[in-house]
Design a protein around this motif. Sequence first.
Motif, PDB file in Angstrom:
ATOM      1  N   ILE B 368       0.812  -1.221   0.000  1.00 25.97           N
ATOM      2  CA  ILE B 368       0.000   0.000   0.000  1.00 25.97           C
ATOM      3  C   ILE B 368       0.851   1.280   0.000  1.00 25.97           C
ATOM      4  CG2 ILE B 368      -1.986  -1.080   1.146  1.00 25.97           C
ATOM      5  CD1 ILE B 368      -1.012   0.622   3.662  1.00 25.97           C
ATOM      6  N   SER B 369       2.158   1.118  -0.156  1.00 27.88           N
ATOM      7  CA  SER B 369       3.024   2.289   0.059  1.00 27.88           C
ATOM      8  C   SER B 369       2.725   3.446  -0.887  1.00 27.88           C
ATOM      9  CB  SER B 369       4.491   1.896  -0.061  1.00 27.88           C
ATOM     10  OG  SER B 369       4.806   1.573  -1.393  1.00 27.88           O
ATOM     11  N   ASP B 370       2.238   3.163  -2.082  1.00 22.08           N
ATOM     12  CA  ASP B 370       1.988   4.250  -3.027  1.00 22.08           C
ATOM     13  C   ASP B 370       0.568   4.795  -2.912  1.00 22.08           C
ATOM     14  OD1 ASP B 370       0.828   1.927  -3.937  1.00 22.08           O
ATOM     15  OD2 ASP B 370       0.930   2.546  -6.027  1.00 22.08           O
ATOM     16  N   ALA B 372      -1.289   4.806   0.287  1.00 21.97           N
ATOM     17  CA  ALA B 372      -1.720   4.874   1.686  1.00 21.97           C
ATOM     18  C   ALA B 372      -2.559   6.108   1.978  1.00 21.97           C
ATOM     19  CB  ALA B 372      -0.498   4.836   2.605  1.00 21.97           C
TER      20      ALA B 372
END
Lengths: 385, 526
Positions: B368-370, B372
Amino acid sequence: MTKRRQMRFTIIRSLVAILIALLVATILIFISAAGATFQDKLEATREALKQMLAGPLFRFSKKSGTAFEAKRLADILAAMIPTIFTGLSVCVMFSANQFNLGAEGGIMLGAFITAMAAIYMPLFAGLHPLVAVLLGGAVVAVVMLLPALLKTKLNVSEMVCSLMLNYIIMYVIKFLMNTYLADKSRGQIMSYAFRETANIPPIINNSVFSGAKLTWGFVIAILAVILCGLFMYRSRWGYAIRMIGINQDFAKYSGMKVGGVIVLSQLLGGFLAGAGGGIEMLGRYTNFSWSALPGYGWTGITIAILAGNNPYMVPLAAFFMAYLSKGCDLMATYAKVPAQLIDIVQGVIFLFFAAEQFLSGYRQKLVVKSAQEEIEMAKAQKEGI
Amino acid sequence: MPDGKTLSAEEFVVQMKGITKVYPNGVAANQGVDFNLRRGEIHALMGENGAGKSTLMKMLFGLEQPTSGEIIVNGEKLELTSPSVAIAHGIGMVHQHFMLVPSLSVAENMVLGMVPRKSGIFIDRAKAIEITREYSEKFNLKVEPEAKVVDIPVGMKQKVEILKALVRGARILIMDEPTAVLTSQETAELFVELKNLKNQGYTIVFISHKLNEIMEITDRLTIMRNGRSMGVYNTCDVTKEDISRLMVGRDVVLSVQKDKAVPGDTVLKIRDLEYVNEWHKKMLDKVSFDVRKGEILGIAGVEGNGQKELVDMLFNFNVPNSGTVTVNGVNILGMPQRKIRELGVSLVPEDRMLYGIAAGASIEENVISDRASEKHLNNGPLFNMKAIHEEADRLIKEYTVLCKSRSQHVGMLSGGNIQKVVVAREFSNDPVLILADQPTRGIDVGATEFIRKKLVELSRSGIAVLLVSADLNEVMELSDSLIVMHNGQIAAYFEDTAGLTDEIMGEYMLGLKKQTEEEVRRACHD
Ligand SMILES: Nc1ncnc2c1ncn2[C@@H]1O[C@H](COP(=O)(O)OP(=O)(O)O)[C@@H](O)[C@H]1O
Ligand SMILES: [Mg+2]
């Protein structure tokens, strides 16, 4: 490895660390204990250990025997108020992989600003402590911009910068107190008294709670723990802070505002330390008389490391530190053992937590067992079909 | 035909029996593995990524200790508690990732830890250089003793590593994926050197998963799959197909089916990109091309000919000296990564451990880092944990990431599964342009096939794909059209990859041939 086994390992590791630390402490106490004969020394050591381990909760007297002391427990809880805040502060800052050591100066500055607001701002009760504490927190947050911006813009080491900042803060406060703010009618350097309206009252007004200064500050500290936990583990900002702490290049590549988030973490850390100082000031004192760094910031670093930068573990670690500190005080008072011993005990315990490979042999055994079980299970499943 | 039964124990320099290794994280990397080496052979250790090859060899070199099993070297049962014990018994290892000190010279690296001293403290440089020269000549491994390690090419670093082992008296040399980082010429050189060593009586373990190489230089091979040995074979007795079947347990489909591309509008437009690096070397020289909707444009070339620099410019890890880059008409040079991503650009980075993942975070946190901050994963100030769990589980399932749960740390996965986590994220955020930089380097055949299929599928759904790969097979197989880079320039552009051969590609890649400016201009579609 199953969660349960991992948990068991963590608990065993903690217990063994404490046990070893106590063993080392016992030896040191024995060496420094008063007494001419071996018998005497042994007796003195026994007494000292009793005070250190059980003293924080029980009073021993020849006449009435051993009795639970609510006052001492309340003392410990009250002592946790500032260190919970500094612990949280360090957790938030360290999570972003920023070794900002400014919690120490931060708590002193927060205490000072809050004290000034308590003296010079005429407000009514209820609102007064709130405004004073928020102001203390906010000022420290702004001051933390200094190491944060120097780091993100110029890549100046935040560790060196914040460390120096502590001393700058301390001497500026001392200077202001000595030259402008001291109440000259007093025999020592202290400010004028806080306005009554600024007081943070005890949770219950009886001799135990007010005597121990167990104020609403404690409830606020626990609330802060929950808010911090939610922030770090359940919000996008806390998530960004943690990811930056784990791998900054990854965070940047993923499109996070790395510089901004680092600054945010330092601001928040500063706010927590400052607010903690303010709450401590208004709960425990009636005027400002700190003339040196209080040490809560350093304890906060220990607490954050014990807690593994997890806000939810901070109260536990803070309790442990406060209990230990109280025990050692009692030992110094009743058993004639130097209070400095606490530093040694702390150091030893710290060492064992920090050493990652500690007990790795035992862990390895557990892991092997887990993996073997898994292999067996997979086999059994295959054969079953 | 498994062999080795008829031989007596003396003929083996190394025997590893029933080796089991369980790592502290619970991974059973080796399970009851038998492995043996004959004196003076080149022995291949083969297997997909994560099969446990490096682990087995690390135990032979004393870097890891077996959980159970025994190791016999020259007839003597040994407790290999550290590399120094292994070295004392004539075992040397050249690691997958070099272990040299970049700021020291070649000669200094050679003698590190066994320093010839003149007067107690100071390194005797002259002596070190002399030793380096002597060994370099003796084994015909050419290195520059006085050059700093930072400044020398990868191929030479590897030679330094080999010499280091030889200087320390190694008679058994373990090479962990030595060719993964080499160009084809360097590989050819290495093979000559290895054969040379073999002729002098050295025993060599050669870890690789490149079938051609194995067939070329090894005498025997041991195949591993999933932590177990699948048997020992004489190289001359097996075919590539046999090996591939033993490695992955099924016949690998090495080609990907794809329909003909129907390119649409231009998405990525690059014009006259120029870049001179800090050592004043021109890395990009008037590079211009377009990538259109629905097509895969491949960039082939020997590594170090400007591909890395090009990708860096496209994701703002660097800025060019001149030129323009637009995505759907928007200039992206110097734009923060977040903005570039908002335009719909995804990157599968070359260095997945550095950029692609946070190893100490969970799979969920990595995928989900891109996104969040996006609305659908948040509830006011807090995360919507239910939506995040669902997203993570969906991606794990869709991209067949092999893991215990979404909360497992990514660092504990195998290379192929780590890369699946990266592509799961990069392919699932509705991209208009995918930059895939070495998307399958060093990962197992299964994951490779999966990722290649996904790339084709996405391009056919209308996404523009720029594929940069040093794997000739991969670029030729996947690309609709193809660029060859040499010396920072576009040496050739092929509108259609049909009919292209390795030979033609090789000539352009090595700079023997170059297309005219007009021919290269065809890469721009305006
Ligand atoms: N130091 C380590 N700690 C934990 N797990 C490891 C470690 N090294 C390797 N592994 C795991 O062990 C398995 C085998 O790895 P490895 O021996 O490196 O495979 P190969 O070299 O065949 O690609 C993989 O699943 C990998 O994730
Ligand atoms: Mg390996």
